[in-house]
Design a protein around this motif. Structure first.
Motif, PDB file in Angstrom:
ATOM      1  N   ALA A 148      43.613  50.022  44.335  1.00  0.00           N
ATOM      2  CA  ALA A 148      44.525  49.886  45.477  1.00  0.00           C
ATOM      3  C   ALA A 148      45.754  50.763  45.276  1.00  0.00           C
ATOM      4  O   ALA A 148      46.234  51.408  46.221  1.00  0.00           O
ATOM      5  CB  ALA A 148      44.920  48.428  45.668  1.00  0.00           C
ATOM      6  N   LYS A 149      46.244  50.816  44.060  1.00  0.00           N
ATOM      7  CA  LYS A 149      47.425  51.639  43.745  1.00  0.00           C
ATOM      8  C   LYS A 149      47.108  53.133  43.927  1.00  0.00           C
ATOM      9  O   LYS A 149      47.909  53.878  44.492  1.00  0.00           O
ATOM     10  CB  LYS A 149      47.874  51.347  42.320  1.00  0.00           C
ATOM     11  CG  LYS A 149      49.144  52.036  41.915  1.00  0.00           C
ATOM     12  CD  LYS A 149      49.549  51.631  40.504  1.00  0.00           C
ATOM     13  CE  LYS A 149      50.808  52.340  40.088  1.00  0.00           C
ATOM     14  NZ  LYS A 149      51.225  51.952  38.734  1.00  0.00           N
ATOM     15  N   GLU A 150      45.939  53.557  43.451  1.00  0.00           N
ATOM     16  CA  GLU A 150      45.540  54.961  43.599  1.00  0.00           C
ATOM     17  C   GLU A 150      45.332  55.314  45.070  1.00  0.00           C
ATOM     18  O   GLU A 150      45.717  56.407  45.509  1.00  0.00           O
ATOM     19  CB  GLU A 150      44.264  55.241  42.804  1.00  0.00           C
ATOM     20  CG  GLU A 150      44.449  55.181  41.307  1.00  0.00           C
ATOM     21  CD  GLU A 150      43.140  55.164  40.538  1.00  0.00           C
ATOM     22  OE1 GLU A 150      43.145  55.598  39.375  1.00  0.00           O
ATOM     23  OE2 GLU A 150      42.099  54.719  41.090  1.00  0.00           O
ATOM     24  N   LEU A 151      44.741  54.392  45.824  1.00  0.00           N
ATOM     25  CA  LEU A 151      44.547  54.626  47.260  1.00  0.00           C
ATOM     26  C   LEU A 151      45.894  54.780  47.954  1.00  0.00           C
ATOM     27  O   LEU A 151      46.079  55.703  48.748  1.00  0.00           O
ATOM     28  CB  LEU A 151      43.746  53.489  47.888  1.00  0.00           C
ATOM     29  CG  LEU A 151      43.564  53.534  49.405  1.00  0.00           C
ATOM     30  CD1 LEU A 151      42.902  54.825  49.863  1.00  0.00           C
ATOM     31  CD2 LEU A 151      42.761  52.326  49.884  1.00  0.00           C
ATOM     32  N   ALA A 152      46.838  53.910  47.644  1.00  0.00           N
ATOM     33  CA  ALA A 152      48.166  53.988  48.261  1.00  0.00           C
ATOM     34  C   ALA A 152      48.850  55.312  47.922  1.00  0.00           C
ATOM     35  O   ALA A 152      49.476  55.940  48.783  1.00  0.00           O
ATOM     36  CB  ALA A 152      49.029  52.808  47.814  1.00  0.00           C
ATOM     37  N   LEU A 157      37.939  57.100  55.002  1.00  0.00           N
ATOM     38  CA  LEU A 157      37.394  56.080  54.114  1.00  0.00           C
ATOM     39  C   LEU A 157      38.470  55.046  53.851  1.00  0.00           C
ATOM     40  O   LEU A 157      39.591  55.394  53.484  1.00  0.00           O
ATOM     41  CB  LEU A 157      36.950  56.684  52.778  1.00  0.00           C
ATOM     42  CG  LEU A 157      35.841  57.727  52.803  1.00  0.00           C
ATOM     43  CD1 LEU A 157      35.558  58.227  51.399  1.00  0.00           C
ATOM     44  CD2 LEU A 157      34.583  57.164  53.448  1.00  0.00           C
ATOM     45  N   ASP A 158      38.126  53.774  54.036  1.00  0.00           N
ATOM     46  CA  ASP A 158      39.042  52.692  53.684  1.00  0.00           C
ATOM     47  C   ASP A 158      38.638  52.150  52.310  1.00  0.00           C
ATOM     48  O   ASP A 158      37.669  52.628  51.709  1.00  0.00           O
ATOM     49  CB  ASP A 158      39.062  51.604  54.757  1.00  0.00           C
ATOM     50  CG  ASP A 158      37.700  50.975  55.004  1.00  0.00           C
ATOM     51  OD1 ASP A 158      36.843  50.953  54.089  1.00  0.00           O
ATOM     52  OD2 ASP A 158      37.478  50.492  56.129  1.00  0.00           O
ATOM     53  N   ALA A 159      39.354  51.165  51.823  1.00  0.00           N
ATOM     54  CA  ALA A 159      39.081  50.617  50.489  1.00  0.00           C
ATOM     55  C   ALA A 159      37.646  50.108  50.377  1.00  0.00           C
ATOM     56  O   ALA A 159      36.990  50.310  49.348  1.00  0.00           O
ATOM     57  CB  ALA A 159      40.076  49.502  50.178  1.00  0.00           C
ATOM     58  N   ARG A 160      37.148  49.481  51.415  1.00  0.00           N
ATOM     59  CA  ARG A 160      35.768  48.969  51.392  1.00  0.00           C
ATOM     60  C   ARG A 160      34.770  50.112  51.270  1.00  0.00           C
ATOM     61  O   ARG A 160      33.824  50.049  50.488  1.00  0.00           O
ATOM     62  CB  ARG A 160      35.500  48.144  52.657  1.00  0.00           C
ATOM     63  CG  ARG A 160      34.120  47.518  52.729  1.00  0.00           C
ATOM     64  CD  ARG A 160      33.877  46.795  54.057  1.00  0.00           C
ATOM     65  NE  ARG A 160      34.252  47.563  55.239  1.00  0.00           N
ATOM     66  CZ  ARG A 160      33.518  48.552  55.779  1.00  0.00           C
ATOM     67  NH1 ARG A 160      32.380  48.891  55.237  1.00  0.00           N
ATOM     68  NH2 ARG A 160      33.927  49.183  56.859  1.00  0.00           N
ATOM     69  N   GLU A 161      34.978  51.152  52.036  1.00  0.00           N
ATOM     70  CA  GLU A 161      34.054  52.297  52.009  1.00  0.00           C
ATOM     71  C   GLU A 161      34.143  53.059  50.686  1.00  0.00           C
ATOM     72  O   GLU A 161      33.152  53.652  50.247  1.00  0.00           O
ATOM     73  CB  GLU A 161      34.338  53.224  53.182  1.00  0.00           C
ATOM     74  CG  GLU A 161      33.981  52.610  54.528  1.00  0.00           C
ATOM     75  CD  GLU A 161      34.487  53.400  55.718  1.00  0.00           C
ATOM     76  OE1 GLU A 161      33.768  53.471  56.724  1.00  0.00           O
ATOM     77  OE2 GLU A 161      35.621  53.938  55.658  1.00  0.00           O
TER      78      GLU A 161
END
Length: 130
Positions: free
Chosen positions: A74-78, A63-67
């Motif tokens: 963005a910080k949590e994803l990183a 899953l990318d940010a869009r999905e």
């Protein structure tokens, strides 16, 4: 004697807190596969894995940010992306889910009830399940 203002305040609090309680209560009902009135980590991970599959329309296993559709900043994803490829695998996603489950479980009993799901940490967990 109870004043009208006190009654109005109590009703306002009840109305404002009602949807959150019912949302967390419905989450318990929705994901509680053993019908014990609480969610354990296995039930939460099962729900998260099912959502992961629905959010992965290209079926590439990430899953990318869009999905993710705003479920993580963005910080949590990183922070959740140890290989820094900008995507989360199922295992990486479930790791975040487990971290949030543990944060929402302050009594460390291994289960979450509606009250715990209504906490800030519980609501953060629910964002990963819906």
């Amino acid at each position: 004697m109870i004043s009208r203002r006190s009654i109005a305040l109590a009703l306002t609090i009840a109305v404002l807190s009602g949807p959150a309680w019912s949302a967390s209560g419905s989450a318990v009902k929705m994901f509680d596969t053993d019908n014990d009135g609480t969610l354990d980590l296995a039930e939460v991970k099962k729900a998260a894995a099912a959502l992961f599959a629905r959010l992965d329309p290209d079926h590439d296993g990430t899953l990318d940010a869009r999905e993710l559709r705003g479920r993580l900043t963005a910080k949590e994803l990183a922070a959740a992306d140890p290989d820094r490829d900008g995507t989360l695998t199922l295992d990486e996603y479930l790791s975040v889910v487990e971290q949030r489950f543990n944060a929402a479980n302050p009594d460390k009993d291994g289960t979450l009830d509606a009250k715990e799901l209504n906490s800030r940490a519980g609501r953060a967990l629910l964002r990963l399940l819906r």
